[in-house]
Design an enzyme around this catalytic site. Sequence first.
Site, mmCIF file in Angstrom:
data_model
loop_
_atom_site.group_PDB
_atom_site.id
_atom_site.type_symbol
_atom_site.label_atom_id
_atom_site.label_comp_id
_atom_site.label_asym_id
_atom_site.label_seq_id
_atom_site.Cartn_x
_atom_site.Cartn_y
_atom_site.Cartn_z
ATOM 1 N N ALA A 96 -11.492 -25.321 -15.708
ATOM 2 C CA ALA A 96 -10.837 -25.510 -17.001
ATOM 3 C C ALA A 96 -11.100 -24.330 -17.925
ATOM 4 O O ALA A 96 -11.433 -24.477 -19.088
ATOM 5 C CB ALA A 96 -11.303 -26.820 -17.640
ATOM 6 N N GLY A 97 -10.987 -23.135 -17.367
ATOM 7 C CA GLY A 97 -11.021 -21.931 -18.198
ATOM 8 C C GLY A 97 -9.655 -21.710 -18.815
ATOM 9 O O GLY A 97 -8.838 -22.641 -18.884
ATOM 10 N N ASP A 149 -9.370 -14.903 -13.071
ATOM 11 C CA ASP A 149 -10.272 -13.868 -12.548
ATOM 12 C C ASP A 149 -10.336 -13.824 -11.023
ATOM 13 O O ASP A 149 -10.785 -12.823 -10.455
ATOM 14 C CB ASP A 149 -11.693 -14.085 -13.087
ATOM 15 C CG ASP A 149 -11.741 -14.031 -14.607
ATOM 16 O OD1 ASP A 149 -10.735 -13.642 -15.228
ATOM 17 O OD2 ASP A 149 -12.789 -14.387 -15.178
ATOM 18 N N ALA A 203 -8.599 -12.886 -20.463
ATOM 19 C CA ALA A 203 -8.080 -14.178 -20.893
ATOM 20 C C ALA A 203 -6.561 -14.113 -21.042
ATOM 21 O O ALA A 203 -5.847 -15.049 -20.708
ATOM 22 C CB ALA A 203 -8.725 -14.575 -22.225
ATOM 23 N N GLN A 204 -6.099 -12.966 -21.545
ATOM 24 C CA GLN A 204 -4.673 -12.811 -21.792
ATOM 25 C C GLN A 204 -3.843 -12.992 -20.527
ATOM 26 O O GLN A 204 -2.865 -13.747 -20.508
ATOM 27 C CB GLN A 204 -4.424 -11.416 -22.394
ATOM 28 C CG GLN A 204 -3.006 -11.214 -22.849
ATOM 29 C CD GLN A 204 -2.735 -9.808 -23.383
ATOM 30 O OE1 GLN A 204 -1.636 -9.531 -23.820
ATOM 31 N NE2 GLN A 204 -3.716 -8.917 -23.343
ATOM 32 N N GLU A 228 -19.020 -5.509 -27.076
ATOM 33 C CA GLU A 228 -18.896 -6.587 -28.071
ATOM 34 C C GLU A 228 -20.246 -7.227 -28.366
ATOM 35 O O GLU A 228 -20.544 -7.579 -29.504
ATOM 36 C CB GLU A 228 -17.885 -7.627 -27.589
ATOM 37 C CG GLU A 228 -16.459 -7.091 -27.558
ATOM 38 C CD GLU A 228 -15.403 -8.194 -27.532
ATOM 39 O OE1 GLU A 228 -15.583 -9.155 -26.757
ATOM 40 O OE2 GLU A 228 -14.423 -8.094 -28.283
#
Lengths: 403, 403
Positions: free
Chosen positions: B11-12, B299, B316-317, B169
Amino acid sequence: MRKPKVVVLGAGYGGLITVTRLQKQIGANEAEITLVNKNDYHYETTWLHEASAGTLHHDRARYQIKNIIDSRVNFVKDTVVSIDKEAKKVVLKNGEIEYDYLVISLGAHPETFGIKGLKEYAFGITSIDSARQLREHIEYQFATYNTEEEKKDERLTIVVGGAGFTGIEFLGELGNRVPELCKEYDVDFNKVRIICVEAAPTALPGFDPELVDYAVNHLQKKGVEFKIGTAIKECIEDGIIVAKGDDTETIKAGTVVWAAGVRGNSVVEEAGFENMRGRVKVDEYLRVPGHDEVFIIGDCSLIINEEINRPYPPTAQIAMQQGETCAKNVAVAVRGSGEMEKFSFDNKGSVASLGENDAVGVVFGKKIVGTKASFMKKVIDNRALYMVGGPSLVLKKGKFKFL
Amino acid sequence: MRKPKVVVLGAGYGGLITVTRLQKQIGANEAEITLVNKNDYHYETTWLHEASAGTLHHDRARYQIKNIIDSRVNFVKDTVVSIDKEAKKVVLKNGEIEYDYLVISLGAHPETFGIKGLKEYAFGITSIDSARQLREHIEYQFATYNTEEEKKDERLTIVVGGAGFTGIEFLGELGNRVPELCKEYDVDFNKVRIICVEAAPTALPGFDPELVDYAVNHLQKKGVEFKIGTAIKECIEDGIIVAKGDDTETIKAGTVVWAAGVRGNSVVEEAGFENMRGRVKVDEYLRVPGHDEVFIIGDCSLIINEEINRPYPPTAQIAMQQGETCAKNVAVAVRGSGEMEKFSFDNKGSVASLGENDAVGVVFGKKIVGTKASFMKKVIDNRALYMVGGPSLVLKKGKFKFL
């Protein structure tokens, strides 16, 4: 004319009361007052169980000394290494300081009774530094639990050595904190163990048995297991070894906290004053016998309770009362005139917190429990602030809610 | 008639987009939809650098899956052990589950390139569990510093392996967090070292050199030291060994974070699909060649960027865009009618945060830096929430301030 030098060592309850009284009672021309403390802040030793459990931020339990003392007091931030009572000087880490009158209020050190491994592996509730380290250690144990493929339930076991005042109060806070930790780190509460090990035949030795029962029952309801009459034999890297009679048991635990007693500061022992575990039996004016220029108050002093012919336990209450008397007597000594005050302890009672909204204690000779006792505990905590810093310190650091 | 079983693993970003689209696009009578995830929550992988540094609470970076899926989806909280592609079943830790159509969106595993000691001693930024453990570990190092008689400055050294997206980041967040930690634990900022070690000849490989310079300069101003073109040879208990050319150096550090790359989930490798480091080159409909009933997104999938003839990096995009296409194609497969959509990645750009109010990136082909880029980063973060859970999820978890 050379002004006499008054040096106060330690800004705990006793030291701060002494200095705040001295700065009012002694004129600028009468004496030079120096306060030495290893931190630039004072902390409320009796609140450290909360900071250690994480139920109160450690900044709430400390305040800057410079906000309490006035310009008459010379503050030296340094650590006391030794006292040369013959040369009348104090050796600090970064210098030396001479005195004509010395007030030793250096507080206590943990008493480990020679138990192997305690110094290496157990955490203490003795300072701001140790409190926040303990808090972070417990949080880290909970945070790590779910990262491991093979769950190590012992990470969630917290052993508290000692069911005296500090041990019981810390257990009370854990009772409130552990459910929060479980939520924060997605841990099943049933996996957590909080174990209190006490060598004496009862928890809270010296307390009224009815109050002891109340405290033990209420803490058990919060999940604390008690092992009374059980001694810690050794502290090991991943737990402790305990013994009850001939039976020994190894308890695996991610956190071991030692809260089973204190002794006087080792500097006092090493100074060569006659002492019992770092505590010096002072005269009625709080002076060291044979050294009229040295006063000792707080945890390093020893005053006999004549009623039971045993020493009073070291508490904030007695330290603060000693500070009042000590300041008066130092003023008399400095002036070389007036009469010193004899110290006598006026025991107003004591209250042990059992976490949020619960406590047990005796106040003015009356037994109290529950929210009433919890309220009184806050009154006592606020009073300590008031005694040192007046109403403004109570407003800043006090325990109350604006309703 | 037996309904086809659609099983979504993970559920990513990709998995949740697939399931939320499927529950709208497929009627209750058309198929049975099952979502398997090891936690009952989804987390924002791209926000974990903040939770790890302690600048954002980890609960802000996750939400309950049950609030996103509707009653049509059968949710199974379990860990995927293996996939039997011939028998069309998934083996879970606590059971098995059969499928007619499988969507694999299991996310990445860290790629340690066989560097000794990394698994044992380095922390990762890979999950809620690992993020809060890392946060607590750093806090514990700072909390411990002042408790030790002999100060160990290396406790205050944080090494970040990798100057890619996650590494940069995280460094940006540390730049904001470390001054707070110094205040919280009474630590001198000058004793702290933050070191970034990157084997490649540049930070942020693949980024525009002008933006890389901006990022490096701004992080250096916050106190980060860069060791570029320097490889981590080994991670040891109290630090790392690095090498630049023939020169090796041991850096003592209380915290080592590995943020230098990911590979596909090992379950995908072990399932026997042809793969490159756990990533499967899927067909234009996101299916595994030779297994039309198996879709892989996120991924664990590998899509070639035809322009440069290299795989798109896992983000994620791309995972979310794949989720949209995947849901449509699963619906076509279930119905046995309609036409599948070919996947093509629409790169809207990417922004790397450098901490509060600073970032660098390219959006719609335009280079941006500073507060403007930082704002766009929050827009991107909020958009991910919006895509999965609509405006209510943005309101609940979004990054914005009410002014």
